[in-house]
Design an enzyme around this catalytic site. Sequence first.
Site, short mmCIF file in Angstrom:
data_model
loop_
_atom_site.label_atom_id
_atom_site.label_comp_id
_atom_site.label_asym_id
_atom_site.label_seq_id
_atom_site.Cartn_x
_atom_site.Cartn_y
_atom_site.Cartn_z
N SER A 201 0.85 -1.19 0.00
CA SER A 201 0.00 0.00 0.00
C SER A 201 0.89 1.24 0.00
O SER A 201 1.66 1.44 -0.93
CB SER A 201 -0.95 -0.02 1.20
N THR A 202 0.84 2.05 1.06
CA THR A 202 1.61 3.29 1.11
C THR A 202 3.10 3.03 0.91
O THR A 202 3.69 2.25 1.64
CB THR A 202 1.39 4.00 2.46
N HIS A 228 -2.68 -0.96 -3.20
CA HIS A 228 -3.81 -0.06 -2.94
C HIS A 228 -3.62 1.21 -3.75
O HIS A 228 -2.68 1.97 -3.52
CB HIS A 228 -3.89 0.30 -1.45
N MET A 321 -0.03 0.99 5.14
CA MET A 321 -0.79 1.28 6.34
C MET A 321 -1.87 0.23 6.55
O MET A 321 -2.43 -0.29 5.59
CB MET A 321 -1.41 2.68 6.22
N ASP A 324 -4.14 -5.07 5.94
CA ASP A 324 -4.55 -5.87 4.79
C ASP A 324 -3.42 -6.81 4.39
O ASP A 324 -2.26 -6.41 4.31
CB ASP A 324 -4.93 -4.96 3.62
#
Length: 382
Positions: A201-202, A228, A321, A324
């Site tokens: 993600s991030t 993401h 973050m 998940d």
Amino acid sequence: MAVKVLVVDDSSFFRRRVSEIINADPRLEVIGDAVNGKEAVEKARTLKPDVITMDIEMPVMDGITAVREIMKSNPTPILMFSSLTHEGARATLDALDAGALDFLPKKFEDIARNKDEAISLLQKRVAELARKRVFMRAPVRPSSPVAPSPAERPLTSSRTAVSSGSAATTTLSRPAPAQVLPAARFKATGKQYQLMAIGTSTGGPVALQKILTQLPGSFPYPIVLVQHMPATFTAAFAARLNNLCKIGVKEAEDGDILRPGTAYLAPGGKQMMLEGRPGNVRLRIIDGGDRMNYKPCVDVTFGSAAKVYHDKVLSMILTGMGADGRDGARMLKSAGATVWAQDEESCVVYGMPQAVAKAGISTEDLPLDRIAERILIEVGLA
């Protein structure tokens, strides 16, 4: 002490709106603003903020150039604001290459189901990025030098790799100690694989680029990627990776048959699942689902990979973050598959990898700079 934030945007309305949201969180404090990139570079030097929010399109100096200048002189975590268009996606990816750590759409309603959720998300992103400043300015640690790995040497391929700067290399680089000792060589476990799966993600775009550009075109397995990312960004990101990598990279489409040496990026706003049996596996791209927090969701893809490939999956959770991927990784581990996690220092946000590591699911925690080397050794290519 509150996190000090510099807000940069040529729109007085947007500067005021972002400042109000940030100041509403007692953990955060806006200490200044700037109306263009040139002013941002100057104020980053004089005010020394913990985090900077940055627009992309501005007069005098654009946001991408400003990011590059700030990372040279005063490395600071930077959160970009972007339009959700194809051109906005390309510009945002350029900003991440220049050194920005994360991005959010300028239209807050595009990232959340309601106003309160959007406000909370912005506040959380700023607070999380502030933690990265410690690592960006950490002193040299000569006790753990890393020498160039086999994966970092040129690999023969019919496709040409294109070098590109990255936020990870910009923000985490350290002056080399006087004497550099060779890093300990990894050892292959001897397991056999049929698929590689990566969730992030991030900070993921830069991490994925760093890893995938070091894989040879002859990589023996298909790769599924879950990042993401908004729906308008994934096509541009897949195209960028395809241009940079020796392997093929594409945005996944419903019905795609998995092929060795090709990476399939889950499309934003959808869920990517695997079905079939090894040797004849297809991708199903389905609606994201209103109840799902993440679209795409790592848990969904990893869970389906466990059902199809069982123990023949080499999987890893990278920077991001939240948590998940933890449940999907647990399913993979229960099936006998291999699960790795990115280590804390090299993550932009140590959330997803931490969730997997704390649950005892990952067998190895790896620095980003050596993940590609570890992969190549594990699959017998180094």
